[in-house]
Design an enzyme around this catalytic site. Structure first.
Site, PDB file in Angstrom:
ATOM      1  NE  ARG A 116      -1.893  -4.814   7.829  1.00 35.87           N
ATOM      2  CZ  ARG A 116      -0.823  -5.737   7.603  1.00 35.87           C
ATOM      3  NH1 ARG A 116      -0.820  -6.245   6.396  1.00 35.87           N
ATOM      4  NH2 ARG A 116       0.288  -5.520   8.163  1.00 35.87           N
ATOM      5  N   GLY A 143       0.823  -1.053   0.084  1.00 30.75           N
ATOM      6  CA  GLY A 143      -0.199   0.101  -0.154  1.00 30.75           C
ATOM      7  C   GLY A 143       0.934   1.101   0.002  1.00 30.75           C
ATOM      8  CG  ASP A 197      -1.979   0.156   8.155  1.00 26.08           C
ATOM      9  OD1 ASP A 197      -2.935   1.004   7.976  1.00 26.08           O
ATOM     10  OD2 ASP A 197      -1.851  -0.967   7.408  1.00 26.08           O
ATOM     11  CG  ASP A 247       0.949  -2.319  10.520  1.00 26.38           C
ATOM     12  OD1 ASP A 247       2.188  -1.933   9.990  1.00 26.38           O
ATOM     13  OD2 ASP A 247       0.376  -3.045   9.773  1.00 26.38           O
ATOM     14  CG  ASP A 304       3.371  -6.816   7.628  1.00 27.50           C
ATOM     15  OD1 ASP A 304       2.783  -6.226   6.477  1.00 27.50           O
ATOM     16  OD2 ASP A 304       2.777  -7.480   8.284  1.00 27.50           O
ATOM     17  NE  ARG A 341      -1.427  -4.899  -1.890  1.00 27.58           N
ATOM     18  CZ  ARG A 341      -1.241  -4.364  -0.784  1.00 27.58           C
ATOM     19  NH1 ARG A 341      -0.316  -4.641  -0.145  1.00 27.58           N
ATOM     20  NH2 ARG A 341      -1.939  -3.436   0.054  1.00 27.58           N
ATOM     21  CB  THR A 392       2.644   0.979   6.309  1.00 22.77           C
ATOM     22  OG1 THR A 392       1.291   0.719   6.840  1.00 22.77           O
ATOM     23  CG2 THR A 392       3.664   0.835   7.675  1.00 22.77           C
TER      24      THR A 392
END
Length: 319
Positions: free
Chosen positions: A171, A11, A127, A129, A103, A72, A125
């Protein structure tokens, strides 16, 4: 090392362009050639690789998204796909690679390192995360996008005296929801890292109404579930009207904030430094405003944790 490559994968996030710019210009400063790999690992396998100059990254530091594009790639998860990618790297004489992403992107970088190809991961990202770093590239911009949206929603929530349920991205991580909720004074924040009691949520809404509160903001992280489903349950059990806003991919776009531009520049440049020092199979990050790096195997083996003290504070302030 005389020639390196850089790619973005997974992303997109605001600030990726600033990181690309830093990698390219830091490398050229050290008389190293840089090759941009377009469309992530898919482009690596296809050989969609072009040499980059100083001008290649001019006027991109303020732009969202990624000039190298992203995609992707299921094929790169296979040994055959990884070998194809390494063959392309060797074909272009690339001796080291900087991978900017989350990740999933780091897992690709991990595989390249296992096959003996020096790779450095840069966390990009929204996120936030990724373990081993306090912040990832794009998080601050996405956070401010969410805050801006909630500010606007609160205006109409006040006008119509309604409860608004706002679903944010992230996410499996609740950072965006938590930080935005605390910054915007949300009455309820639902994150995957903390359990929630539906009866308690209804009690807080009722208590607010009894003291004359005309509207409420509930923020739900996508890792908890659907904002639409939650709002429906709320309507059924409280017999009150509410509205739902799913912010979606608007959170990934926009010009990166100053914080993200600086972070991306620092991390991108650090990745080049590490390659020059002979490091490989590591990820860069920032902790307590200091640049750090960690073994990529360690990062992928651990899970991102959230500051639960912030969550407790949000509950205390939303009484």
């Amino acid at each position: 090392m005389k020639r390196i490559g850089v790619l973005t994968s997974g992303g997109d996030s605001p600030g990726m362009n600033a990181a690309i710019r830093a990698v390219v210009r830091k490398a050229i400063y050290h008389d190293i050639e840089v090759y941009g790999i377009y469309y992530g690992y898919a482009g690596l396998i296809a050989g969609d690789i072009k040499k980059m100059e100083l001008g290649s990254v001019g006027d991109i530091i303020h732009r969202g998204g990624t000039m190298l594009y992203t995609a992707r790639c299921e094929e790169f998860k296979t040994l055959e796909g990884q070998q194809k990618g390494i063959e392309q790297l060797k074909k272009f004489g690339i001796e080291g690679l900087v991978v900017i992403g989350g990740d999933g992107s780091f897992r690709g970088a991990q595989k390249l390192t296992e096959h003996g190809f020096p790779t450095i991961g840069v966390p990009g990202t929204i996120d936030n995360d990724i373990p081993g770093t306090d912040f990832t590239i794009g998080f601050d911009t996405a956070l401010n996008t969410v805050i801006d949206a909630i500010d606007k929603i609160r205006d109409t929530a006040t006008s119509h005296e309604r409860t608004y349920v706002i679903e944010v991205m992230g996410r499996h991580a609740g950072d965006l929801a938590l930080w935005a909720g605390l910054a915007d004074g949300a009455e309820t924040i639902l994150i995957p890292e903390a359990e929630h009691d539906f009866d308690d949520i209804m009690y807080k809404l009722k208590r607010g109404q009894e003291r004359g509160k005309k509207h409420s903001i509930i923020i739900i992280a996508e890792g908890v579930g659907s904002g639409i489903d939650f709002a429906q349950r709320l309507r059924e059990e409280t017999n009150t009207e509410n509205r739902v806003t799913v912010l979606g991919h608007i959170q990934r776009g926009g010009s990166p904030t100053g914080a993200d531009r600086v972070l991306a520049s620092r991390l991108g440049a650090k990745a080049v430094d590490l390659l020059l020092e002979g490091k490989e199979g590591v990820t860069v990050g920032i902790q307590q405003n200091k640049l750090v790096y960690h073994d990529i195997n360690e990062i992928l083996a651990n899970q991102h944790t959230i500051d639960l003290d912030m969550y407790t504070l949000s509950q205390e302030l939303s009484i």
